[in-house]
Design an enzyme around this catalytic site. Structure first.
Site, PDB file in Angstrom:
ATOM      1  N   CYS A 182     -26.740  17.977   2.224  1.00  0.00           N
ATOM      2  CA  CYS A 182     -27.158  16.808   1.435  1.00  0.00           C
ATOM      3  C   CYS A 182     -28.565  16.331   1.788  1.00  0.00           C
ATOM      4  O   CYS A 182     -29.207  15.625   1.010  1.00  0.00           O
ATOM      5  CB  CYS A 182     -26.168  15.665   1.621  1.00  0.00           C
ATOM      6  SG  CYS A 182     -24.534  16.088   1.018  1.00  0.00           S
ATOM      7  N   HIS A 227     -29.838   9.258  -0.834  1.00  0.00           N
ATOM      8  CA  HIS A 227     -28.846  10.266  -1.216  1.00  0.00           C
ATOM      9  C   HIS A 227     -27.618   9.526  -1.733  1.00  0.00           C
ATOM     10  O   HIS A 227     -27.204   8.516  -1.160  1.00  0.00           O
ATOM     11  CB  HIS A 227     -28.494  11.122   0.002  1.00  0.00           C
ATOM     12  CG  HIS A 227     -27.279  11.960  -0.213  1.00  0.00           C
ATOM     13  ND1 HIS A 227     -27.130  12.765  -1.313  1.00  0.00           N
ATOM     14  CD2 HIS A 227     -26.131  12.091   0.515  1.00  0.00           C
ATOM     15  CE1 HIS A 227     -25.954  13.369  -1.244  1.00  0.00           C
ATOM     16  NE2 HIS A 227     -25.332  12.976  -0.158  1.00  0.00           N
ATOM     17  N   ASN A 276     -21.512  12.696  -5.980  1.00  0.00           N
ATOM     18  CA  ASN A 276     -22.369  13.213  -4.907  1.00  0.00           C
ATOM     19  C   ASN A 276     -22.803  14.632  -5.276  1.00  0.00           C
ATOM     20  O   ASN A 276     -21.990  15.554  -5.272  1.00  0.00           O
ATOM     21  CB  ASN A 276     -21.579  13.207  -3.597  1.00  0.00           C
ATOM     22  CG  ASN A 276     -22.386  13.722  -2.413  1.00  0.00           C
ATOM     23  OD1 ASN A 276     -23.460  14.299  -2.577  1.00  0.00           O
ATOM     24  ND2 ASN A 276     -21.864  13.525  -1.215  1.00  0.00           N
TER      25      ASN A 276
HETATM   26  O1  UT7 Z   1     -22.900  13.637   1.237  1.00  0.00           O
HETATM   27  C1  UT7 Z   1     -22.465  13.991   2.481  1.00  0.00           C
HETATM   28  C2  UT7 Z   1     -21.990  12.838   3.230  1.00  0.00           C
HETATM   29  N1  UT7 Z   1     -20.670  12.464   2.828  1.00  0.00           N
HETATM   30  C3  UT7 Z   1     -20.360  11.196   2.817  1.00  0.00           C
HETATM   31  O2  UT7 Z   1     -21.198  10.378   3.043  1.00  0.00           O
HETATM   32  C4  UT7 Z   1     -18.924  10.801   2.601  1.00  0.00           C
HETATM   33  C5  UT7 Z   1     -18.582   9.735   3.592  1.00  0.00           C
HETATM   34  N2  UT7 Z   1     -17.255   9.210   3.481  1.00  0.00           N
HETATM   35  C6  UT7 Z   1     -16.859   8.434   2.450  1.00  0.00           C
HETATM   36  O3  UT7 Z   1     -17.586   8.200   1.510  1.00  0.00           O
HETATM   37  C7  UT7 Z   1     -15.485   7.802   2.527  1.00  0.00           C
HETATM   38  O4  UT7 Z   1     -14.956   7.976   3.820  1.00  0.00           O
HETATM   39  C8  UT7 Z   1     -14.483   8.372   1.495  1.00  0.00           C
HETATM   40  C9  UT7 Z   1     -14.876   7.918   0.103  1.00  0.00           C
HETATM   41  C10 UT7 Z   1     -14.449   9.881   1.580  1.00  0.00           C
HETATM   42  C11 UT7 Z   1     -13.085   7.819   1.772  1.00  0.00           C
HETATM   43  O5  UT7 Z   1     -13.102   6.416   1.795  1.00  0.00           O
HETATM   44  P1  UT7 Z   1     -12.409   5.633   3.003  1.00  0.00           P
HETATM   45  O6  UT7 Z   1     -12.480   4.206   2.697  1.00  0.00           O
HETATM   46  O7  UT7 Z   1     -13.018   6.110   4.275  1.00  0.00           O
HETATM   47  O8  UT7 Z   1     -10.898   6.102   2.854  1.00  0.00           O
HETATM   48  P2  UT7 Z   1      -9.986   6.866   3.925  1.00  0.00           P
HETATM   49  O9  UT7 Z   1     -10.442   8.256   4.105  1.00  0.00           O
HETATM   50  O10 UT7 Z   1      -9.845   5.997   5.123  1.00  0.00           O
HETATM   51  O11 UT7 Z   1      -8.607   6.903   3.123  1.00  0.00           O
HETATM   52  C12 UT7 Z   1      -7.876   5.712   2.822  1.00  0.00           C
HETATM   53  C13 UT7 Z   1      -6.591   6.094   2.105  1.00  0.00           C
HETATM   54  C14 UT7 Z   1      -5.810   7.208   2.827  1.00  0.00           C
HETATM   55  O12 UT7 Z   1      -4.444   6.911   2.718  1.00  0.00           O
HETATM   56  P3  UT7 Z   1      -3.653   6.284   3.984  1.00  0.00           P
HETATM   57  O13 UT7 Z   1      -3.815   7.277   5.091  1.00  0.00           O
HETATM   58  O14 UT7 Z   1      -4.349   4.981   4.268  1.00  0.00           O
HETATM   59  O15 UT7 Z   1      -2.268   6.151   3.477  1.00  0.00           O
HETATM   60  C15 UT7 Z   1      -6.100   8.428   1.987  1.00  0.00           C
HETATM   61  O16 UT7 Z   1      -5.064   9.392   2.039  1.00  0.00           O
HETATM   62  O17 UT7 Z   1      -6.880   6.615   0.809  1.00  0.00           O
HETATM   63  C16 UT7 Z   1      -6.217   7.857   0.603  1.00  0.00           C
HETATM   64  N3  UT7 Z   1      -7.011   8.681  -0.306  1.00  0.00           N
HETATM   65  C17 UT7 Z   1      -6.922   8.592  -1.637  1.00  0.00           C
HETATM   66  N4  UT7 Z   1      -6.172   7.844  -2.449  1.00  0.00           N
HETATM   67  C18 UT7 Z   1      -6.337   7.984  -3.771  1.00  0.00           C
HETATM   68  C19 UT7 Z   1      -7.939   9.606   0.020  1.00  0.00           C
HETATM   69  N5  UT7 Z   1      -8.460  10.136  -1.099  1.00  0.00           N
HETATM   70  C20 UT7 Z   1      -7.853   9.527  -2.146  1.00  0.00           C
HETATM   71  C21 UT7 Z   1      -7.982   9.641  -3.535  1.00  0.00           C
HETATM   72  N6  UT7 Z   1      -7.206   8.844  -4.311  1.00  0.00           N
HETATM   73  N7  UT7 Z   1      -8.848  10.480  -4.127  1.00  0.00           N
END
Ligand code: UT7
Length: 323
Positions: A113, A250, A280
């Site tokens: 990225c 980004h 992204n």
């Molecule tokens: O470009 C390269 C760099 N990449 C990034 O910058 C990405 C960085 N990370 C992020 O943007 C965020 O961490 C995400 C958008 C990937 C995730 O957001 P988050 O607030 O960190 O969510 P999380 O991973 O803590 O997940 C929260 C909950 C989980 O469920 P439980 O364990 O709390 O029951 C996930 O299983 O959301 C669940 N979850 C989803 N639910 C519905 C994960 N993906 C999804 C989904 N739809 N697509």
């Protein structure tokens, strides 16, 4: 002193738009979750006839038209991509061929990225050292081809697209009032590999592999890393965040962008955000955002612009330039 000045910009997106609602049909997710956690409402997905090289070529042609130049005027092409058409030759050489160029030289840059930030910094070094006069800097990606479409934690986040700029060497005064690239700050740290990587490759599995990410872990590091390199780029020039006209980050996640801007005291009105429409697009996200904000008249000649990115590796970096 020679400065690398932006002469033109362009972008290209695949024909097909995939909305969050459409993804609700294929994985266990909701439009609400995606919008709330990321700010993404839709992304573009390449069709069978669209590749990183074809999209990159379209973006390059648009940038050349915008600059009033032809491929004959270009002596170097650098392409930032993690999704090349082939393992080799470089996508840059493929694009060079599609542009009908048999002169000059072309190569790819791999910093995921952060690829476009690395590529602009590299092009700037080539221009300032006299190795090149006019450089096409392209970011192009087809991440849809390396996504695991059954993994809801990653497949909803990424999209395809390409953006390009033409950088040209121009005599400057050597002050921060000059147009062109004023400072850059690049970093990497391979100890974070397991947080964001592709589980395949020519020298390991012999396959292309799929993207794997511990999103929460990446998120934890993102804001600190981004703001560190931005502060470093400012410090190299003596300029400050108050003097900035546009932050062009980004586009990974709206929450990361907002938190970084807040930490630096940059008001959101000065931040270009396109993650809602593009998702992204990795190395393509910054040149796509530049093309949007320069075409709609937000970014204007003389404006002070900060580019920043963070991604797989980890790699991270920032470029401060005057448009
Ligand atoms: O470009 C390269 C760099 N990449 C990034 O910058 C990405 C960085 N990370 C992020 O943007 C965020 O961490 C995400 C958008 C990937 C995730 O957001 P988050 O607030 O960190 O969510 P999380 O991973 O803590 O997940 C929260 C909950 C989980 O469920 P439980 O364990 O709390 O029951 C996930 O299983 O959301 C669940 N979850 C989803 N639910 C519905 C994960 N993906 C999804 C989904 N739809 N697509």
């Amino acid at each position: 002193m020679i400065r690398s000045v932006v002469r033109g910009f362009g972008a290209a997106l695949p024909k097909r738009v995939v909305t969050n609602r459409e993804l609700e049909q294929t994985v266990d997710t909701t439009d609400e979750w995606i919008v709330q956690r990321t700010g993404i409402t839709q992304r573009y997905v390449a069709g069978p006839d669209e590749t990183s090289a074809s999209l990159g070529t379209d973006a390059a042609r648009a940038a050349l038209d915008n600059a009033g130049l032809t491929p004959d005027d270009i002596d170097m092409i650098v392409v930032a991509t993690s999704t090349p058409d082939n393992t080799f030759p470089a996508t840059a050489v493929n694009i060079q061929n599609r542009l009908g160029m048999t002169h000059g030289y072309a190569f790819d840059m791999q910093a995921v990225c952060t690829g476009f930030v690395y590529a602009v910094t590299t092009a700037d070094s080539f221009i300032r050292s006299g190795q090149a006069k006019r450089v096409l800097v392209i970011g192009t990606e087809t991440f849809s081809r390396i996504l695991d479409w059954s993994d809801r934690t990653t497949c909803v986040l990424f999209g395809d697209g390409a953006g390009a700029i033409v950088l040209e060497g121009e005599e400057g005064e050597g002050t921060v009032a000059d147009r062109g690239v004023l400072a850059a700050s690049l970093r990497s740290d391979g100890s974070h590999k397991d947080k964001l990587y592709v589980d395949g490759g020519p020298s390991t599995t012999g396959t292309v592999g799929h993207l794997r990410m511990e999103g929460r872990e990446v998120f934890k590091h993102a804001v600190g890393m981004i703001t560190d390199v931005i502060v470093d780029a400012f410090d190299k020039t003596g300029l400050t965040a108050e003097e900035l006209d546009w932050l062009v980050p980004h586009q990974a996640n709206r929450r990361i962008i907002e938190a970084s801007a807040k930490k630096l005291g940059i008001p959101l009105e000065k931040v270009v955000i396109t993650v809602d429409l593009h998702g992204n697009t990795s190395a393509a996200s910054i040149p796509l955002a530049l093309a949007v904000a320069a075409s709609d008249g937000r970014i204007r000649k003389g404006d002070l612009v900060m580019l920043e990115a963070m991604g797989g590796g980890f790699t991270w970096g920032a470029v401060l330039l005057r448009w």
